[in-house]
Design an enzyme around this catalytic site. Sequence first.
Site, mmCIF file in Angstrom:
data_model
loop_
_atom_site.group_PDB
_atom_site.id
_atom_site.type_symbol
_atom_site.label_atom_id
_atom_site.label_comp_id
_atom_site.label_asym_id
_atom_site.label_seq_id
_atom_site.Cartn_x
_atom_site.Cartn_y
_atom_site.Cartn_z
ATOM 1 N N TYR A 1 -1.597 -0.567 10.192
ATOM 2 C CA TYR A 1 -1.714 -0.875 8.784
ATOM 3 C C TYR A 1 -0.460 -0.534 8.133
ATOM 4 O O TYR A 1 0.071 -1.278 7.347
ATOM 5 C CB TYR A 1 -2.873 -0.110 8.197
ATOM 6 N N SER B 1 0.751 -1.060 -0.084
ATOM 7 C CA SER B 1 -0.069 -0.032 -0.019
ATOM 8 C C SER B 1 0.988 1.238 -0.004
ATOM 9 O O SER B 1 2.080 1.305 0.568
ATOM 10 C CB SER B 1 -0.750 -0.056 1.199
#
Length: 253
Positions: A153, A140
């Site tokens: 995350y 990501s």
Amino acid sequence: MLLKDKVALVTAGASGMGRSGSELFAAHGAHVYVVDVNEEAAAEVVAGIEAQGGSATAAAVDVRDLTALEALARRVTDEHGHLDVLYNNVGIPGAAGLEMSVEEWDTGIEINARASFFLSGYLTEALKKSEAGSVIFTSSTSGLVGSPFSPMYSFTKGGVIALVRSMALAMAPDGIRVNAIAPGSVETPGLPAFFRASPEETEKRKAAFFAQIPLGRAAQPDEIAQVALFLASDMSSFVTGVTIPVDGGLTAK
């Protein structure tokens, strides 16, 4: 037909980016294992692939269950003898902020990091039997730059990038390439979960965030799948150990 007669496996393959990847791989000639915790959704994707003349198998697996992942690897090996493409796509937003329960921490780690690490290990021998094995991870942009809202995350997705470099070096002698895609915002069913707000507030936050993207919009799942196809195919035969941002220019700023 860039993947003609290849065998591919896609985790979280029944929705969003994973579904687009499964469908595109099949359209290019691969037999695709559509792996997802949602058995009905996986079967639906497989039915759609077969309706278009493609070949696929549904596999309902909770990636937190390492025994189930090991059984999946044995199944692929028993049925095909090898694996050409492993697309470790599974991931969740996880808990926000710096305060969370141990259970929330464990779930984020298990799904975003542990599952893909162990599945790659379980399938290493099958990948070695491919003429040109390719392992693809979904990282990501949050693994490339900080995220004040979701540090855990970012931690897991940044770890994926480091893992990709190490695995690429370890697997290169066997001709296996290992790379990652770092999507920015993608219009998937899971996107609202990143904003953690009411539907009305989510739309406002999405609009504000998208305005920061140089191309002015979120990606569509098929735009991520096209990059996955590049990494899965011989078009990227000399590409390994890299992470490709697919983010509309967000990380170029």
